[in-house]
Design a protein around this motif. Structure first.
Motif, PDB file in Angstrom:
ATOM      1  N   LYS A  70       0.819  -1.214   0.000  1.00  0.00           N
ATOM      2  CA  LYS A  70       0.000   0.000   0.000  1.00  0.00           C
ATOM      3  C   LYS A  70       0.857   1.270   0.000  1.00  0.00           C
ATOM      4  O   LYS A  70       0.544   2.233  -0.699  1.00  0.00           O
ATOM      5  CB  LYS A  70      -0.915  -0.009   1.235  1.00  0.00           C
ATOM      6  CG  LYS A  70      -1.824   1.199   1.365  1.00  0.00           C
ATOM      7  CD  LYS A  70      -2.771   1.078   2.524  1.00  0.00           C
ATOM      8  CE  LYS A  70      -2.172   1.285   3.863  1.00  0.00           C
ATOM      9  NZ  LYS A  70      -1.878   2.555   4.381  1.00  0.00           N
ATOM     10  N   ASP A  71       1.953   1.262   0.781  1.00  0.00           N
ATOM     11  CA  ASP A  71       2.723   2.485   1.038  1.00  0.00           C
ATOM     12  C   ASP A  71       3.840   2.776   0.047  1.00  0.00           C
ATOM     13  O   ASP A  71       4.096   3.934  -0.266  1.00  0.00           O
ATOM     14  CB  ASP A  71       3.397   2.419   2.425  1.00  0.00           C
ATOM     15  CG  ASP A  71       2.432   2.310   3.579  1.00  0.00           C
ATOM     16  OD1 ASP A  71       1.262   2.689   3.415  1.00  0.00           O
ATOM     17  OD2 ASP A  71       2.860   1.836   4.656  1.00  0.00           O
ATOM     18  N   VAL A  72       4.552   1.754  -0.373  1.00  0.00           N
ATOM     19  CA  VAL A  72       5.798   1.962  -1.106  1.00  0.00           C
ATOM     20  C   VAL A  72       5.513   2.253  -2.579  1.00  0.00           C
ATOM     21  O   VAL A  72       4.818   1.499  -3.253  1.00  0.00           O
ATOM     22  CB  VAL A  72       6.746   0.747  -0.959  1.00  0.00           C
ATOM     23  CG1 VAL A  72       8.019   0.934  -1.772  1.00  0.00           C
ATOM     24  CG2 VAL A  72       7.094   0.530   0.521  1.00  0.00           C
ATOM     25  N   VAL A  73       6.072   3.371  -3.052  1.00  0.00           N
ATOM     26  CA  VAL A  73       5.913   3.773  -4.448  1.00  0.00           C
ATOM     27  C   VAL A  73       6.910   2.981  -5.291  1.00  0.00           C
ATOM     28  O   VAL A  73       8.114   2.987  -5.027  1.00  0.00           O
ATOM     29  CB  VAL A  73       6.163   5.295  -4.622  1.00  0.00           C
ATOM     30  CG1 VAL A  73       6.092   5.702  -6.082  1.00  0.00           C
ATOM     31  CG2 VAL A  73       5.184   6.091  -3.769  1.00  0.00           C
ATOM     32  N   LYS A  74       6.387   2.296  -6.292  1.00  0.00           N
ATOM     33  CA  LYS A  74       7.229   1.477  -7.161  1.00  0.00           C
ATOM     34  C   LYS A  74       7.781   2.317  -8.314  1.00  0.00           C
ATOM     35  O   LYS A  74       7.152   3.270  -8.762  1.00  0.00           O
ATOM     36  CB  LYS A  74       6.429   0.298  -7.701  1.00  0.00           C
ATOM     37  CG  LYS A  74       6.011  -0.652  -6.590  1.00  0.00           C
ATOM     38  CD  LYS A  74       5.226  -1.839  -7.103  1.00  0.00           C
ATOM     39  CE  LYS A  74       4.814  -2.823  -6.045  1.00  0.00           C
ATOM     40  NZ  LYS A  74       4.632  -2.385  -4.714  1.00  0.00           N
ATOM     41  N   THR A  75       8.956   1.928  -8.788  1.00  0.00           N
ATOM     42  CA  THR A  75       9.557   2.603  -9.928  1.00  0.00           C
ATOM     43  C   THR A  75       8.797   2.242 -11.207  1.00  0.00           C
ATOM     44  O   THR A  75       8.454   1.083 -11.418  1.00  0.00           O
ATOM     45  CB  THR A  75      11.038   2.194 -10.064  1.00  0.00           C
ATOM     46  OG1 THR A  75      11.746   2.628  -8.897  1.00  0.00           O
ATOM     47  CG2 THR A  75      11.681   2.817 -11.291  1.00  0.00           C
ATOM     48  N   THR A  76       8.525   3.255 -12.007  1.00  0.00           N
ATOM     49  CA  THR A  76       7.884   3.052 -13.307  1.00  0.00           C
ATOM     50  C   THR A  76       8.721   3.782 -14.356  1.00  0.00           C
ATOM     51  O   THR A  76       9.723   4.430 -14.028  1.00  0.00           O
ATOM     52  CB  THR A  76       6.451   3.642 -13.320  1.00  0.00           C
ATOM     53  OG1 THR A  76       6.546   5.065 -13.172  1.00  0.00           O
ATOM     54  CG2 THR A  76       5.583   3.051 -12.227  1.00  0.00           C
ATOM     55  N   TYR A  77       8.281   3.727 -15.608  1.00  0.00           N
ATOM     56  CA  TYR A  77       8.980   4.472 -16.657  1.00  0.00           C
ATOM     57  C   TYR A  77       8.904   5.970 -16.420  1.00  0.00           C
ATOM     58  O   TYR A  77       9.796   6.716 -16.803  1.00  0.00           O
ATOM     59  CB  TYR A  77       8.393   4.137 -18.033  1.00  0.00           C
ATOM     60  CG  TYR A  77       8.753   2.755 -18.506  1.00  0.00           C
ATOM     61  CD1 TYR A  77      10.081   2.416 -18.770  1.00  0.00           C
ATOM     62  CD2 TYR A  77       7.772   1.786 -18.683  1.00  0.00           C
ATOM     63  CE1 TYR A  77      10.420   1.144 -19.192  1.00  0.00           C
ATOM     64  CE2 TYR A  77       8.101   0.505 -19.107  1.00  0.00           C
ATOM     65  CZ  TYR A  77       9.427   0.200 -19.371  1.00  0.00           C
ATOM     66  OH  TYR A  77       9.772  -1.062 -19.778  1.00  0.00           O
ATOM     67  N   GLU A  78       7.837   6.420 -15.767  1.00  0.00           N
ATOM     68  CA  GLU A  78       7.638   7.851 -15.551  1.00  0.00           C
ATOM     69  C   GLU A  78       8.339   8.393 -14.311  1.00  0.00           C
ATOM     70  O   GLU A  78       8.632   9.574 -14.231  1.00  0.00           O
ATOM     71  CB  GLU A  78       6.134   8.172 -15.411  1.00  0.00           C
ATOM     72  CG  GLU A  78       5.329   7.947 -16.660  1.00  0.00           C
ATOM     73  CD  GLU A  78       4.898   6.495 -16.836  1.00  0.00           C
ATOM     74  OE1 GLU A  78       4.608   5.831 -15.828  1.00  0.00           O
ATOM     75  OE2 GLU A  78       4.886   6.020 -17.988  1.00  0.00           O
TER      76      GLU A  78
END
Length: 160
Positions: free
Chosen positions: A94-102
């Motif tokens: 829920k909390d951790v922001v995952k790396t994306t292309y953007e």
């Protein structure tokens, strides 16, 4: 801005009453105090506390270290490591922001697991889930309090 999530997963069972839980609270306070002295940590570190006994719950939701103050930790009965691990995995999802292309996501979370003994349940299913889906994406440090800790079990979660 990328965050460094730090989770404290704490055994809050009745065997932790007194000196053990005081040591945990002092440890958390010391870690947070040191982090607040570091300008880089002030910009990146976010902290959450999850307690587990018979049930588990988020005591302090993930928040920046600047506004974090260690709470009074409640005590419960039982030591359900499986509930604690489930709550931790749900919180990470829920909390951790995952790396994306953007965007660049958060840094690899650090988890401090404080426990003094042996679970009162069978956490093997949750340990397998942890090992297969979370272990390589986090840094977990297990901290044993007292003489009754099941090191074999903790060794399945982390080498640290």
């Amino acid at each position: 801005m990328r965050r460094l999530p730090i989770y404290f997963l704490i055994d809050v069972s009745e065997s932790m009453v007194g000196e053990p839980i005081e040591q945990v609270q002092e440890g958390i306070a010391t870690i947070v105090k040191e982090l607040k002295k570091d300008p880089y940590a002030l910009e990146t570190v976010w902290v959450s506390i999850i307690g587990f006994a018979g049930r588990s719950h988020v005591i302090t939701p993930l928040q920046d270290v600047i506004t974090f103050y260690p709470p009074k930790i409640p005590i419960g009965s039982g030591t359900s490591l499986s509930n604690g691990l489930n709550q931790l995995m749900q919180s990470i999802d829920k909390d951790v922001v995952k790396t994306t292309y953007e965007q660049k996501g958060d840094w690899k979370p650090i988890i401090f697991l404080f426990t003094d003994g042996v679970p009162t349940d069978n956490p093997q299913k949750e340990i397998d889930q942890w090992v297969n889906n979370y272990k390589s994406k986090t840094n977990l440090v297990a901290i044993s309090i007292g003489d009754n800790t099941n090191y074999n079990l903790l060794g399945k979660l982390t080498e640290q």
